[in-house]
Design a protein around this motif. Sequence first.
Motif: not given
Length: 271
Positions: A20-27
Amino acid sequence: MIKTLIKSTRISWAAKNINMYLLVLTYAYFADIFINNPFEILEGLILVSALWGALYSLNDLTDLEYDRKDKKKQKRPFIQEHVEKKWIILFCTIIISSVFVIAVTTLRFSFTIILGLMLLNQLIYTVPPIRLKDTIFAPFSSTATNSILRMASCAVLLGNIFIVPLSVYIFMYTASMGTYIMYKSKQTAASALTLISGIILVYAFLVGDMNLIQFAVAVLPAFLATIPLYLSLFTQKDKMFDIADILYHQIAMLFFLISIIYILFFHNIPL
């Protein structure tokens, strides 16, 4: 005893937080937002993972009497090795208290609020007398809500909870609920939620709320784990669960971590 307590935290399950942190960081990455607090992001990830480790231990404690009657759960640490309840409670209390003390003194208060919501959600899910886990409301309060809160905990550290589009939050909620229901072997409901999640995902992709890489981060690891989970509805349930666990909690987690480190420290481009 210490080894048993540590085992109960299900360390490999930190993959859920890391994903979930990786997904947010991609934004932040694709918006070329300069991340000026990479160590705070990592600290937040560690604190969230530590909190969930304690909550998993608490879950095993509250499920102890149920798990003893379930042959499929005989490998859980508190069943294999007897540990007095007082030590389990003390262990969980120390970790949870430490997480909140560190969070409130070193990170923005909005992050601590998200941690509080995680704790509250898990308490009402697993602890009597409410214990939503034993009710029809379980799918709404478990994995689904927790996925949203994991994403939000990273987003607030980036300074904007809506850095992730609303459609993506909704997708993760429905997809996580579907995964939970698959785990509970409810074939019809799982299939219906899979269809709903797919429609939301296509919408998010078409309107530009998600690109191909974000699509892969959000979908591919969970999809790989979902295949054996879905097959478990029809055959070799225990074996399929083990395969899903290895794919998501071990193999995918390593890829998630490498990607997070790269975004935070090797491709941090200021505007």
